[in-house]
Design a protein around this motif. Structure first.
Motif, PDB file in Angstrom:
ATOM      1  N   ILE A  75    -134.451  66.947 -23.386  1.00  0.00           N
ATOM      2  CA  ILE A  75    -134.215  68.050 -24.321  1.00  0.00           C
ATOM      3  C   ILE A  75    -132.729  68.403 -24.329  1.00  0.00           C
ATOM      4  CG2 ILE A  75    -134.752  70.444 -24.921  1.00  0.00           C
ATOM      5  CD1 ILE A  75    -137.447  70.099 -23.584  1.00  0.00           C
ATOM      6  N   TYR A  77    -138.740  61.513 -22.146  1.00  0.00           N
ATOM      7  CA  TYR A  77    -138.058  62.317 -23.160  1.00  0.00           C
ATOM      8  C   TYR A  77    -137.048  63.215 -22.469  1.00  0.00           C
ATOM      9  CZ  TYR A  77    -140.764  66.524 -21.862  1.00  0.00           C
ATOM     10  OH  TYR A  77    -141.305  67.598 -21.190  1.00  0.00           O
ATOM     11  N   ILE A 131    -145.783  65.741 -22.488  1.00  0.00           N
ATOM     12  CA  ILE A 131    -146.022  66.072 -23.893  1.00  0.00           C
ATOM     13  C   ILE A 131    -146.621  64.859 -24.588  1.00  0.00           C
ATOM     14  CG2 ILE A 131    -144.140  67.749 -23.953  1.00  0.00           C
ATOM     15  CD1 ILE A 131    -142.465  65.679 -25.476  1.00  0.00           C
ATOM     16  N   GLU A 172    -141.418  72.355 -33.025  1.00  0.00           N
ATOM     17  CA  GLU A 172    -140.316  71.715 -32.313  1.00  0.00           C
ATOM     18  C   GLU A 172    -139.684  70.623 -33.178  1.00  0.00           C
ATOM     19  OE1 GLU A 172    -138.890  72.809 -29.854  1.00  0.00           O
ATOM     20  OE2 GLU A 172    -140.039  72.884 -28.008  1.00  0.00           O
ATOM     21  N   ASP A 223    -146.213  73.923 -26.557  1.00  0.00           N
ATOM     22  CA  ASP A 223    -146.703  72.628 -26.064  1.00  0.00           C
ATOM     23  C   ASP A 223    -145.720  71.967 -25.108  1.00  0.00           C
ATOM     24  OD1 ASP A 223    -149.121  72.672 -27.565  1.00  0.00           O
ATOM     25  OD2 ASP A 223    -147.991  72.128 -29.360  1.00  0.00           O
ATOM     26  N   THR A 224    -144.448  72.419 -25.117  1.00  0.00           N
ATOM     27  CA  THR A 224    -143.462  71.823 -24.206  1.00  0.00           C
ATOM     28  C   THR A 224    -143.406  72.549 -22.865  1.00  0.00           C
ATOM     29  OG1 THR A 224    -141.646  73.244 -24.954  1.00  0.00           O
ATOM     30  CG2 THR A 224    -142.040  71.216 -26.189  1.00  0.00           C
ATOM     31  N   ILE A 272    -135.821  67.775 -29.008  1.00  0.00           N
ATOM     32  CA  ILE A 272    -136.458  66.835 -28.087  1.00  0.00           C
ATOM     33  C   ILE A 272    -136.069  65.410 -28.492  1.00  0.00           C
ATOM     34  CG2 ILE A 272    -138.642  66.000 -27.134  1.00  0.00           C
ATOM     35  CD1 ILE A 272    -139.845  68.732 -27.775  1.00  0.00           C
ATOM     36  N   ARG A 330    -136.619  76.824 -21.157  1.00  0.00           N
ATOM     37  CA  ARG A 330    -137.014  75.417 -21.083  1.00  0.00           C
ATOM     38  C   ARG A 330    -136.880  74.863 -19.668  1.00  0.00           C
ATOM     39  NH1 ARG A 330    -137.989  73.128 -25.944  1.00  0.00           N
ATOM     40  NH2 ARG A 330    -137.171  74.109 -27.843  1.00  0.00           N
ATOM     41  N   LEU A 350    -139.355  72.676 -17.414  1.00  0.00           N
ATOM     42  CA  LEU A 350    -138.979  71.312 -17.023  1.00  0.00           C
ATOM     43  C   LEU A 350    -139.025  71.102 -15.515  1.00  0.00           C
ATOM     44  CD1 LEU A 350    -136.032  70.648 -19.517  1.00  0.00           C
ATOM     45  CD2 LEU A 350    -138.288  69.550 -19.518  1.00  0.00           C
ATOM     46  N   PRO A 354    -140.688  64.207 -18.802  1.00  0.00           N
ATOM     47  CA  PRO A 354    -139.240  64.491 -18.881  1.00  0.00           C
ATOM     48  C   PRO A 354    -138.428  63.613 -17.935  1.00  0.00           C
ATOM     49  CG  PRO A 354    -140.372  66.209 -17.652  1.00  0.00           C
ATOM     50  CD  PRO A 354    -141.440  65.327 -18.215  1.00  0.00           C
ATOM     51  N   CYS A 382    -132.497  71.094 -19.144  1.00  0.00           N
ATOM     52  CA  CYS A 382    -131.938  70.718 -20.445  1.00  0.00           C
ATOM     53  C   CYS A 382    -130.559  70.090 -20.271  1.00  0.00           C
ATOM     54  CB  CYS A 382    -131.812  71.943 -21.349  1.00  0.00           C
ATOM     55  SG  CYS A 382    -133.365  72.612 -21.934  1.00  0.00           S
TER      56      CYS A 382
END
Length: 687
Positions: free
Chosen positions: A444, A442, A465, A415, A393-394, A496, A455, A459, A474, A479
């Motif tokens: 990570i 958000y 999300i 997660e 889902d991310t 997260i 990731r 991103l 994001p 990250c």
């Protein structure tokens, strides 16, 4: 009595002309004793119980490795004996001509083997016992133990094991020699020094086809362990590139043996320059027996380089990570707020179920442990997990692209989420950067390399999300470096971080307490650690579900595991390297003895000593270089695979460990090369 005198005379000559053989046997005995005597050396060390458990495990593993090492050394002894027997064919032929029976020749060899075995064992054990005292210091330093109670250590167990193992090896050599003597023919023995192995001019077209096929096989094997490493789903898949590599190595040496002579002969200026034609013929005369031995040596050198580099890298990485990855003395964690469904699923008792609704502090009070009395810098944070939100889902629109590159990863793992305020508390405690987020953002936090790459692929496309009905975007397109749980390696695959108001207790999964021990000295901290360990004997322990990781335990485990891997790597690496170099050295020394007449012939036609020595040097250099060059090429790709496997330990020191391996290789392998050259030069010298 005559046989006894002959045996002693032959041993004296062997010591002079074949010093490498005896040196290798003595070194093998010494190394075997040293590593098997570690158990006796570690008894005197003043270490904690957990460290001693690791030492016991290392000793058990070294005992198992010793069985494998004994097979390697046994092969080396028999291989060396084969060449020594070959060198003495003419001598045995004279014995038979003078009327000596094969039975008496076998008795001579039997006596020689017994004398050689006793001499090698005695000298090797004396050296091993002496060097094992230095090993005691090395073991103590590796485990950071107290050496104040150090005394001279002698291991009777290692002595008996060494005598038994090498006794079996020499017994096999005796049987081997008797069988060989029984099969020999007088005519072959007399004229063996005048024979060259028949040079089979292989079809160049077939050699080229085989060589190209071998290169293609190697290329595919290299691809599998580098670019295609993610496709190695099961353990059995790893054997495919290994088998291909072994077969390709043999085929490369086979094809080159047929091509090199043909290629060089086509260049007349090179072939007829100086003694090049003589050198090439010397190499080619033994080429058929060289193929298999070269392949084995090449693979042994490859294993040596990879084992040395990887074991040293693990130790360096694990110990270097401790300061940065374990910034506090203790981490306590527990599962919180278990639902009735989860209770049944996990098989929790009523007491454990009720405990999940208590804080870590309250649970410790049940065990009569007061956190305020023993802890300082106490920081408590919470982890949230939703069954409806997984890793996939991310990833948003990048899901298929990530799956294509990393097909074997579990994309439906749940997660972990943290409140921004909780993470910032941890960041301040760990002296890491803190962050701020808008209400719809958000970020990570991760430090595991492959997960960071996965990731970051997502991103970059800024996926949205949805957490408990709140949509978030994001803040960064990659990250951020960071972690929560203390460990000896980078294990954070991703947390997260979201605004505080997004999460609530409906998805609370666990509570984590981070703290330092009160007290500044190592002794004070160890006392608190011992009190915590004693909680395991508390009668209420069965009603509490609590996990703990401490700096002391992580440090001891890291140092212990690093030392264990290093010792095993050193043990195997030294044995493999010595065996590889010794096999080449013995073969070259045997051939130098066989070729004395040919070198004398060169002198008779006017060749000066400088040219003869140069030809000898080139010949030995080629034999030593062939397997080493291909082994280095193998190692370039093999170390990439090792780096992938050891990713969680970190690879910061891989270059340093490779450099140390190279130095070790140059000293031992290069040393054997030089000794072989000087001994060979002495053998062919016009006396």
């Amino acid at each position: 009595m005559m046989l006894y005198k002959l045996s002693l005379k032959n041993i004296k000559k062997s010591f002079k002309d074949y010093a490498i053989y005896f040196f290798t046997l003595i070194l093998g005995v010494a190394i075997f004793y040293i590593f098997n005597a570690i158990e006796s050396q570690t008894v005197l060390l003043n270490v904690t119980k957990s460290t001693m458990d690791i030492i016991d495990l290392m000793v058990d593993m070294l005992s198992g490795v010793s069985i494998f090492v004994s097979f390697i050394l046994g092969f080396l002894v028999i291989y060396a004996s084969r060449f020594l027997m070959k060198r003495r064919n003419k001598e045995f032929g004279i014995y038979l001509t003078l009327g000596m029976s094969k039975k008496n020749i076998s008795k001579i060899l039997l006596l020689e083997t017994i004398f050689i075995g006793i001499i090698s064992l005695v000298i090797g054990l004396i050296i091993g016992i002496g060097l094992s005292q230095f090993m005691s210091v090395l073991v103590a330093n590796s485990f950071e133990a107290d050496l104040t109670k150090y005394t001279f250590v002698f291991s009777s167990k290692a002595l008996v094991k060494t005598i038994i193992y090498f006794g079996i090896m020499y017994l096999l050599v005796m049987i081997f020699n008797v069988i060989n003597v029984g099969r020999c023919k007088l005519i072959d023995l007399i004229h063996s020094s005048k024979k060259s192995e028949k040079i089979k001019m292989k079809n160049p077209f077939i050699c080229i086809i085989i060589f190209i096929s071998a290169v293609l096989m190697l290329s595919y094997a290299y691809y599998c362990v580098t670019r295609g490493v993610e496709n190695l789903i099961s353990a059995s898949d790893i054997f495919i590139p290994i088998i291909l590599g072994v077969i390709a190595t043999i085929l490369i040496f086979w094809s080159l043996s047929g091509l090199i002579l043909k290629i060089v002969m086509s260049f007349k200026k090179i072939y007829y320059k100086g003694l090049n034609s003589f050198v090439l013929r010397q190499i080619s005369s033994k080429i058929n027996t060289t193929i298999f031995s070269m392949s084995v040596i090449c693979l042994m050198l490859f294993v040596t380089i990879c084992v040395f580099s990887s074991s040293l890298s693990i130790k360096n990485s694990m110990t270097s990570n401790l300061t940065s990855l374990v910034p506090v003395d203790i981490e306590l964690s527990k599962t919180r707020n278990i639902s009735l469904d989860k209770k049944e699923q996990l098989g929790y008792s009523d007491a454990l179920f009720n405990d999940s609704y208590k804080s870590i502090t309250d649970s410790l009070k049940t065990l009569d442990f007061d956190v305020d009395k023993y802890f300082t810098d106490i920081t408590t944070v919470y982890i949230y997990v939703s069954d409806d939100f997984t890793f996939s889902d991310t990833l948003g629109n990048a899901l298929e692209k990530v799956k294509e590159k990393y097909p074997i990863y579990t994309y439906y793992a749940r997660e972990e989420f943290m409140k921004l305020s909780d993470y910032n508390k941890v960041a301040k405690l760990y002296d890491m950067p803190t962050y701020s987020l808008n209400s719809n953002e958000y970020l990570i936090i991760a430090d595991f390399d492959s997960m960071i790459e996965m990731r970051n692929m997502a991103l970059k496309e800024r996926p949205t999300i949805n957490i408990l009905g709140t949509s978030l975007v994001p803040k960064y397109d990659k990250c951020q470096e960071g972690f929560l749980r203390i460990s000896n390696s980078h294990i954070n695959t991703g947390i997260i971080i979201v605004p505080d108001n997004v999460l609530n207790d409906t998805i609370l999964q666990s509570e984590i307490m981070l703290a330092n021990y009160k007290g500044n000295s190592k002794e004070e901290k160890q006392k608190i650690e011992d009190i915590l360990l004693g909680l395991g004997n508390n009668p209420n322990k069965e009603n509490i579900s609590l996990n703990a990781s401490t700096k002391i335990s992580i440090y001891e485990a890291s140092v212990g595991l690093g030392a264990m891997v290093t010792f095993i790597g050193l043990y195997l690496g030294i044995i493999f390297l010595i065996s590889s170099a010794a096999i080449l050295a013995l073969k070259e020394l045997s051939e130098s003895t066989d070729n004395k007449l040919r070198y004398n012939m060169l002198r008779k036609i006017g060749t000066d000593e400088h040219s003869i020595n140069k030809a000898l040097f080139i010949q030995i250099a080629i034999f030593f270089s062939f397997p080493l060059v291909l082994a280095i090429i193998h190692s370039i790709f093999g170390l990439e695979f090792c780096k992938y496997i050891l990713m969680t330990f970190g690879n910061e020191d891989m270059i340093k460990s490779i450099t140390m391996t190279a130095v070790f290789l140059i000293i031992i392998y290069g040393g054997y090369f030089l000794i072989t050259y000087f001994c060979s030069k002495n053998i062919i010298k016009d006396k």
